[in-house]
Design a protein around this motif. Structure first.
Motif, PDB file in Angstrom:
ATOM      1  N   SER A 230      47.075 -26.888  21.278  1.00  0.00           N
ATOM      2  CA  SER A 230      47.211 -25.749  22.192  1.00  0.00           C
ATOM      3  C   SER A 230      47.470 -24.434  21.465  1.00  0.00           C
ATOM      4  O   SER A 230      47.436 -23.365  22.085  1.00  0.00           O
ATOM      5  CB  SER A 230      48.335 -26.010  23.199  1.00  0.00           C
ATOM      6  N   ASP A 231      47.721 -24.484  20.178  1.00  0.00           N
ATOM      7  CA  ASP A 231      47.913 -23.268  19.382  1.00  0.00           C
ATOM      8  C   ASP A 231      46.544 -22.727  18.969  1.00  0.00           C
ATOM      9  O   ASP A 231      45.845 -23.354  18.175  1.00  0.00           O
ATOM     10  CB  ASP A 231      48.752 -23.582  18.148  1.00  0.00           C
ATOM     11  N   TRP A 246      38.980 -21.490  24.036  1.00  0.00           N
ATOM     12  CA  TRP A 246      39.598 -22.691  23.468  1.00  0.00           C
ATOM     13  C   TRP A 246      40.608 -23.302  24.438  1.00  0.00           C
ATOM     14  O   TRP A 246      40.599 -24.515  24.683  1.00  0.00           O
ATOM     15  CB  TRP A 246      40.269 -22.342  22.144  1.00  0.00           C
ATOM     16  N   LEU A 247      41.457 -22.466  25.026  1.00  0.00           N
ATOM     17  CA  LEU A 247      42.489 -22.977  25.923  1.00  0.00           C
ATOM     18  C   LEU A 247      41.906 -23.520  27.217  1.00  0.00           C
ATOM     19  O   LEU A 247      42.496 -24.412  27.849  1.00  0.00           O
ATOM     20  CB  LEU A 247      43.515 -21.878  26.222  1.00  0.00           C
ATOM     21  N   VAL A 250      41.527 -27.215  26.100  1.00  0.00           N
ATOM     22  CA  VAL A 250      42.718 -28.044  25.878  1.00  0.00           C
ATOM     23  C   VAL A 250      43.679 -28.024  27.067  1.00  0.00           C
ATOM     24  O   VAL A 250      44.369 -29.018  27.330  1.00  0.00           O
ATOM     25  CB  VAL A 250      43.450 -27.624  24.582  1.00  0.00           C
ATOM     26  N   ASN A 251      43.731 -26.922  27.810  1.00  0.00           N
ATOM     27  CA  ASN A 251      44.653 -26.858  28.945  1.00  0.00           C
ATOM     28  C   ASN A 251      44.088 -27.494  30.214  1.00  0.00           C
ATOM     29  O   ASN A 251      44.816 -27.673  31.200  1.00  0.00           O
ATOM     30  CB  ASN A 251      45.035 -25.403  29.245  1.00  0.00           C
ATOM     31  N   TRP A 253      42.343 -30.474  30.109  1.00  0.00           N
ATOM     32  CA  TRP A 253      41.940 -31.804  29.661  1.00  0.00           C
ATOM     33  C   TRP A 253      41.816 -32.757  30.844  1.00  0.00           C
ATOM     34  O   TRP A 253      40.885 -33.561  30.919  1.00  0.00           O
ATOM     35  CB  TRP A 253      42.966 -32.342  28.665  1.00  0.00           C
ATOM     36  N   ALA A 558      47.091 -32.076  24.358  1.00  0.00           N
ATOM     37  CA  ALA A 558      47.127 -30.663  23.973  1.00  0.00           C
ATOM     38  C   ALA A 558      48.402 -30.286  23.239  1.00  0.00           C
ATOM     39  O   ALA A 558      48.420 -29.334  22.454  1.00  0.00           O
ATOM     40  CB  ALA A 558      46.962 -29.777  25.202  1.00  0.00           C
ATOM     41  N   THR A 559      49.477 -31.037  23.486  1.00  0.00           N
ATOM     42  CA  THR A 559      50.770 -30.630  22.934  1.00  0.00           C
ATOM     43  C   THR A 559      51.384 -31.642  21.985  1.00  0.00           C
ATOM     44  O   THR A 559      52.454 -31.388  21.433  1.00  0.00           O
ATOM     45  CB  THR A 559      51.771 -30.369  24.075  1.00  0.00           C
TER      46      THR A 559
END
Length: 586
Positions: A230-231, A246-247, A250-251, A253, A558-559
C-alpha cells in the motif's frame, strides 16, 4: 504500386509508437520532410469538454478543398508523426496526440481514467474540421491500443474502426489482478516508468534521480521487495494520478468492479465499430485479448462489431514481431504487413476487400510454423486431454492407488524467481527452467517421452488438490516443453491465491491441513510438443516479481509486512486426482 503503398502504410503506422523517442534534429528532420508533401501542424491544442487542451500533431495531404479520413493515435509516450508518411501515401490525414497530463498536453494525468471522454471529444473535433471527410479510425499498440477501446466504448459518431495491438482490455482479470494476486512487475514497474517521465519531472519540480534510481533498468527489483504494498513510494513524486492508479489496485483487492469502466471485455456491448486486434501468446495481455474478441463476437454493440471483429495472435511478446525469449518465428511477422492497410481501406474508405472474409481468429501454431483460422476458441476440432499428477510424473490416467502428497516449504523471503513468461519490463518469453527445477520448493511432474507430435491449441488449466500449514498461500503452475537435451522451456504459467480461490469478493482463509481444490488458469497457447519431448509441469507457491509474494498470513495483502514459511502439499491420490487439462488438435 498499390501494394507497395499498402505495405509502407502498414509499416509506418505500426512503428509510429516506437518513433516516440524522435526529437531534436531527427524530429525536425522528419517534420521538414513531411512539409514537402503535406500540411503539417504541431502542438495544436484540441479543447476537451472541461476546458483542458490536449497537444496534437497533424499531417494531411496538400490538396485544396479535398477532404480526408483521419488516422488518430493517442499516446502517453510522447506524440510524434512517425506514422504520417505511410498514412499520407495512402490518402489519409494522420494525427498523434499526447493524452491528458503527459508531455505537452494540459491537465493532470490519471492513467486510463480520462481517456474515454477525451477520446470522444478529440474524435468529434476532427470530424468537424473542414478538411476531414467525417471518418476517423484509430491504430497503435499497448496503451495506445487501450485508448482506442476507451474511445469505442463511448460510441463517437465519427469513429469507423479501430486496430489495437496488444491492448490492455480487462483490468479486473489480467492487467492488474491475476488469480487473486497483483501483477507486480507489470503494474508497479510500468507506473514507476511513467512517473519517471511525468510532467513534474520534466518541469524539475521534483528530484528526478529519486525516481530514476527505481526505473526497470536500474534498481526496480530492489523496490519489488518493499512492503507494505500500500506504500506507493516513488510514485508520489510523479503526481497523485500515478499514486491513485496503484492504490486503486491494492486498496480494492476485495472489491471487484472498481476497474469496470475502462475494461473493454466487460463492456463489449458498448463497442459498435469493427475491431482488429493483434496479439501475442507471450504478451502480457494475451488471454484478455482473446477474451475481448470472443466478447465482441458474442455481445458487441452492433452487427458490425459482432461480424467484423478479428484477432491475429502470433508467437510474440509485448513487442509484436520480435522474438519471445529463446523462441523466434521470423516468418510469422510477414503476415502482419497487409493487415492494417487492408483494414483501414475497408472501413475508413469503404473499399470492399479481403477484410470482409477474414476469420474471427487467426492463430500461429508454434512448432508447426503455420497459421490456423478458426471461428471458435479453442478450435472446434480440438479435444480436451488430461494429464494426472503422480510422484514426479504426469500420467494419462487418474491414480488408482493411494500415494503420499508431494510436499515443499515455501519461504516468502526466498521466492522462486521469475524466468521469462508474459512479462513487460523483465525478461520475457521462453527461458530455460532447469535451474528453477533444482529448487526444493519447485515440484516437477513429467510425462513419458511423446510418441508423436502433440499440438496444444486452446486454454490451459490446472486443477489441484492442495493443503497448507498457513491460513493463506499461493500455488503456481507452469507448463513446459522438456527437450531431449534437458532444456525446459516455459509455455504458459498461472497462479491462484488460496484465500481468493472462490473469487476476490469472497475471501476464504485456509484451515491448517485442510485439503481444498483450486483451479489455476494458465491462459492459452498454440504450441506443438515434438515427438521425443516430454510435457512438464512445475508447481510451486511463488513466481516473483511477476506476481506479488504471499506472506502466508491472514492479514490483508495490501498491508501485510511480516512473512512466515508455509508447508504446502499437492495431493494426487484416487480421492484427490490433481490434473492439468489441455486442448489438443488431432
Amino acid at each position: 504500386m498499390r501494394m507497395t503503398r499498402r505495405l509502407w502504410l502498414a509499416f509506418a503506422v505500426c512503428v509510429a509508437p516506437a518513433a516516440a523517442c524522435l526529437g531534436g534534429a531527427k524530429g525536425e528532420g522528419l517534420l521538414e520532410a513531411l512539409r514537402k508533401h503535406a500540411i503539417v501542424e504541431t502542438d495544436v491544442m484540441v479543447p476537451m469538454r472541461d476546458g483542458v487542451k490536449l497537444a496534437t500533431d497533424i499531417a494531411r495531404p496538400k490538396a485544396d478543398g479535398a477532404k480526408f479520413p483521419v488516422i488518430l493515435m493517442r499516446t502517453p509516450y510522447r506524440k510524434n508523426l512517425g506514422g504520417a508518411s505511410g498514412a499520407l501515401l495512402g490518402g489519409y490525414a494522420f494525427a498523434s496526440q499526447d493524452v491528458r497530463g503527459r508531455y505537452n498536453s494540459e491537465g493532470d494525468h490519471r492513467p486510463f481514467l480520462d481517456d474515454p471522454n477525451d477520446a470522444f471529444d478529440t474524435i468529434a473535433w476532427f470530424a468537424a474540421q473542414p478538411w476531414c471527410d467525417g471518418n476517423v479510425g484509430m491504430t497503435g499498440g499497448s496503451y495506445v491500443g487501450f485508448t482506442q477501446l476507451a474511445a469505442a466504448m463511448t460510441r463517437p459518431p465519427a469513429l469507423r474502426c479501430i486496430a489495437p495491438s496488444v491492448p490492455p482490455s480487462d483490468f479486473e482479470n489480467g492487467v492488474v489482478f491475476y488469480g487473486g494476486t497483483i501483477r507486480q512487475e507489470l503494474v508497479q514497474g510500468w507506473l514507476i516508468g511513467q512517473a519517471g517521465s511525468s510532467q513534474r519531472v520534466q518541469r524539475k519540480e521534483v528530484p528526478a534521480e529519486e525516481l530514476q534510481k527505481w526505473q526497470p533498468h536500474r534498481n526496480f527489483m530492489e523496490w519489488c521487495w518493499h512492503l507494505p504494498l500500500s506504500d506507493p513510494g516513488p510514485l508520489a513524486l510523479g503526481g497523485q494520478g500515478y499514486v491513485d492508479c496503484w492504490l486503486n489496485g491494492v486498496n480494492n483487492w476485495e472489491k471487484p468492479g472498481s476497474w469496470r469502466q475502462v475494461s473493454a471485455v466487460q463492456r463489449a456491448e458498448d463497442i459498435q465499430v469493427p475491431t482488429l486486434i493483434v496479439a501475442g501468446f507471450y504478451d502480457i495481455f494475451a488471454q484478455e485479448n482473446l477474451d475481448l474478441l470472443l466478447a465482441l463476437r458474442a455481445r458487441g454493440g452492433s452487427d458490425l462489431a459482432r461480424k467484423h471483429s478479428h484477432i491475429v495472435i502470433g508467437p510474440w511478446p509485448h513487442g509484436i514481431g520480435g522474438p519471445a525469449g529463446d523462441l523466434a518465428f521470423p516468418a510469422a511477422g510477414r503476415a502482419l504487413g497487409p493487415l492494417q492497410p487492408t483494414w483501414l481501406a475497408r472501413w475508413l474508405k469503404g473499399q470492399p476487400n479481403d477484410a470482409d472474409k477474414w476469420p474471427p481468429i487467426r492463430a500461429y501454431i508454434m512448432g508447426q510454423d503455420r497459421w490456423l483460422d478458426t471461428d471458435t476458441w479453442p478450435p472446434a476440432a480440438s479435444r480436451p486431454m488430461r494429464f494426472y499428477l503422480a510422484a514426479g510424473k504426469l500420467a494419462p490416467e487418474p491414480p488408482k492407488a493411494d500415494q503420499p502428497p508431494s510436499a515443499f516449504t515455501y519461504d516468502p523471503a526466498k521466492p522462486v524467481p521469475t524466468l521469462g513468461g508474459t512479462n513487460l519490463i523483465i525478461p520475457k518469453g521462453m527461458k530455460d527452467h532447469r535451474k528453477n527445477a533444482e529448487r526444493p520448493d519447485v515440484l516437477s511432474f513429467l510425462t513419458e517421452l511423446l510418441d508423436n507430435d502433440l499440438a496444444v491449441v486452446g486454454r490451459l488449466r490446472a486443477h489441484l488438490f492442495v493443503s497448507s500449514s498457513a491460513p493463506d498461500t499461493d500455488f503456481t503452475a507452469m507448463l513446459l516443453d522438456v527437450r531431449p537435451d534437458g532444456y525446459r522451456g516455459n509455455i504458459q504459467d498461472g497462479i491462484v491465491r488460496c484465500r481468493y480461490r472462490e473469487g476476490r469478493a469472497t475471501p476464504k482463509l485456509l484451515k491448517p491441513g485442510e485439503i481444498v481444490q483450486v483451479e489455476i488458469d494458465l491462459w492459452s497457447t498454440a504450441y506443438t510438443f515434438k515427438k521425443g519431448h516430454r510435457i512438464g509441469l512445475h508447481v510451486s507457491s511463488s513466481n516473483f516479481p511477476r506476481f506479488d509474494r504471499n506472506l502466508n498470513v491472514a492479514h490483508p495483502p495490501a498491508t501485510w509486512t511480516q512473512p512466515q514459511a508455509a508447508h504446502n502439499k499437492v495431493h494426487h491420490d484416487p480421492a484427490h486426482p490433481s490434473f492439468i487439462e489441455l486442448s489438443v488438435l488431432p
